[in-house]
Scaffold this motif. Sequence first.
Motif, PDB file in Angstrom:
ATOM      1  N   LEU A 141       0.869  -1.178   0.000  1.00 27.18           N
ATOM      2  CA  LEU A 141       0.000   0.000   0.000  1.00 27.18           C
ATOM      3  C   LEU A 141       0.902   1.223   0.000  1.00 27.18           C
ATOM      4  O   LEU A 141       1.783   1.344   0.852  1.00 27.18           O
ATOM      5  CB  LEU A 141      -0.889   0.028   1.250  1.00 27.18           C
ATOM      6  CG  LEU A 141      -1.932  -1.073   1.388  1.00 27.18           C
ATOM      7  CD1 LEU A 141      -2.576  -1.009   2.770  1.00 27.18           C
ATOM      8  CD2 LEU A 141      -2.991  -0.937   0.307  1.00 27.18           C
ATOM      9  N   ILE A 142       0.707   2.120  -0.951  1.00 29.56           N
ATOM     10  CA  ILE A 142       1.495   3.352  -1.017  1.00 29.56           C
ATOM     11  C   ILE A 142       0.733   4.459  -0.302  1.00 29.56           C
ATOM     12  O   ILE A 142      -0.441   4.685  -0.576  1.00 29.56           O
ATOM     13  CB  ILE A 142       1.790   3.745  -2.474  1.00 29.56           C
ATOM     14  CG1 ILE A 142       2.606   2.636  -3.149  1.00 29.56           C
ATOM     15  CG2 ILE A 142       2.547   5.074  -2.535  1.00 29.56           C
ATOM     16  CD1 ILE A 142       2.837   2.847  -4.625  1.00 29.56           C
ATOM     17  N   ASP A 143       1.414   5.125   0.622  1.00 30.00           N
ATOM     18  CA  ASP A 143       0.809   6.168   1.459  1.00 30.00           C
ATOM     19  C   ASP A 143      -0.549   5.705   1.987  1.00 30.00           C
ATOM     20  O   ASP A 143      -1.592   6.277   1.665  1.00 30.00           O
ATOM     21  CB  ASP A 143       0.669   7.482   0.672  1.00 30.00           C
ATOM     22  CG  ASP A 143       2.026   8.074   0.337  1.00 30.00           C
ATOM     23  OD1 ASP A 143       2.961   7.932   1.146  1.00 30.00           O
ATOM     24  OD2 ASP A 143       2.160   8.666  -0.758  1.00 30.00           O
ATOM     25  N   PRO A 144      -0.559   4.633   2.802  1.00 31.20           N
ATOM     26  CA  PRO A 144      -1.822   4.050   3.253  1.00 31.20           C
ATOM     27  C   PRO A 144      -2.694   5.044   3.999  1.00 31.20           C
ATOM     28  O   PRO A 144      -2.205   5.896   4.737  1.00 31.20           O
ATOM     29  CB  PRO A 144      -1.384   2.907   4.170  1.00 31.20           C
ATOM     30  CG  PRO A 144       0.028   3.194   4.525  1.00 31.20           C
ATOM     31  CD  PRO A 144       0.606   4.000   3.407  1.00 31.20           C
ATOM     32  N   GLU A 145      -4.006   4.904   3.790  1.00 32.13           N
ATOM     33  CA  GLU A 145      -4.961   5.857   4.357  1.00 32.13           C
ATOM     34  C   GLU A 145      -5.004   5.798   5.873  1.00 32.13           C
ATOM     35  O   GLU A 145      -5.351   6.783   6.513  1.00 32.13           O
ATOM     36  CB  GLU A 145      -6.344   5.623   3.784  1.00 32.13           C
ATOM     37  CG  GLU A 145      -6.925   4.268   4.121  1.00 32.13           C
ATOM     38  CD  GLU A 145      -8.316   4.060   3.533  1.00 32.13           C
ATOM     39  OE1 GLU A 145      -9.061   3.261   4.114  1.00 32.13           O
ATOM     40  OE2 GLU A 145      -8.639   4.689   2.508  1.00 32.13           O
ATOM     41  N   TRP A 146      -4.623   4.656   6.489  1.00 33.94           N
ATOM     42  CA  TRP A 146      -4.689   4.578   7.944  1.00 33.94           C
ATOM     43  C   TRP A 146      -3.702   5.520   8.622  1.00 33.94           C
ATOM     44  O   TRP A 146      -3.876   5.857   9.784  1.00 33.94           O
ATOM     45  CB  TRP A 146      -4.522   3.156   8.453  1.00 33.94           C
ATOM     46  CG  TRP A 146      -3.449   2.315   7.830  1.00 33.94           C
ATOM     47  CD1 TRP A 146      -3.618   1.320   6.921  1.00 33.94           C
ATOM     48  CD2 TRP A 146      -2.037   2.365   8.083  1.00 33.94           C
ATOM     49  NE1 TRP A 146      -2.413   0.754   6.584  1.00 33.94           N
ATOM     50  CE2 TRP A 146      -1.426   1.371   7.292  1.00 33.94           C
ATOM     51  CE3 TRP A 146      -1.222   3.140   8.914  1.00 33.94           C
ATOM     52  CZ2 TRP A 146      -0.057   1.146   7.288  1.00 33.94           C
ATOM     53  CZ3 TRP A 146       0.142   2.924   8.917  1.00 33.94           C
ATOM     54  CH2 TRP A 146       0.711   1.934   8.104  1.00 33.94           C
ATOM     55  N   LEU A 147      -2.689   5.982   7.899  1.00 36.56           N
ATOM     56  CA  LEU A 147      -1.778   6.962   8.503  1.00 36.56           C
ATOM     57  C   LEU A 147      -2.473   8.297   8.731  1.00 36.56           C
ATOM     58  O   LEU A 147      -2.148   9.028   9.654  1.00 36.56           O
ATOM     59  CB  LEU A 147      -0.553   7.178   7.610  1.00 36.56           C
ATOM     60  CG  LEU A 147       0.595   6.217   7.819  1.00 36.56           C
ATOM     61  CD1 LEU A 147       1.714   6.508   6.845  1.00 36.56           C
ATOM     62  CD2 LEU A 147       1.100   6.240   9.236  1.00 36.56           C
TER      63      LEU A 147
END
Length: 197
Positions: A141-147
């Motif tokens: 996952l690139i730049d995952p939304e959970w961050l």
Amino acid sequence: VFIPYFSRDVIELDDIKRSIPLRIDICFNGVPVPSYVYHLLTAAFVDFQSKPVQVIVGRNGAMVMNIDSTRIYLMHKAADKTVTIFALSDAESIASSWSKQVVILLHLKSQIRLLWQGAHFDTISYCSHCLLNKQMRPTTLIDPEWLDKRDESPPSYTGRELAPCDRISTDETDMHGVPYQLVYPCKYMPSLSISPT
């Protein structure tokens, strides 16, 4: 005081067979950052740890062992413009390992902005199921939304949820996914115990 630049040691992953690997990469884009930034990030990683049981510093990063026996590695390759945060955890400690890894990632991202303001980078999260099965091309996952959702209230979690993995082998076609905690940080899930059926 740790000075990674002068170390003769090379940090390598050990005992990965007995652990669940959690991996997140910081990949720099565009103009390469100077090599000293990688060493400053290593020093920031080590300094950020509270009460480590063991610390090993090398010219390519560092390893910190915590009191719960979780080992967290920061390894960098200037030639590949990559910093990797590995956590090796047992199943019982996966939630705290994810939590530590995400907190370290956020700290390092803030340090990058202080050390080299012109740096552009992506954050890449790896599927632990793929890493466990030694997939040549693990799901990422690139730049995952959970961050970006770290301040929101955590979702409800029973311990039975599955997450998709693109690399499930053909002999596992009856599976619809892998355990959620192998793909997404357990920090955001209030319970890891599997409810009785």
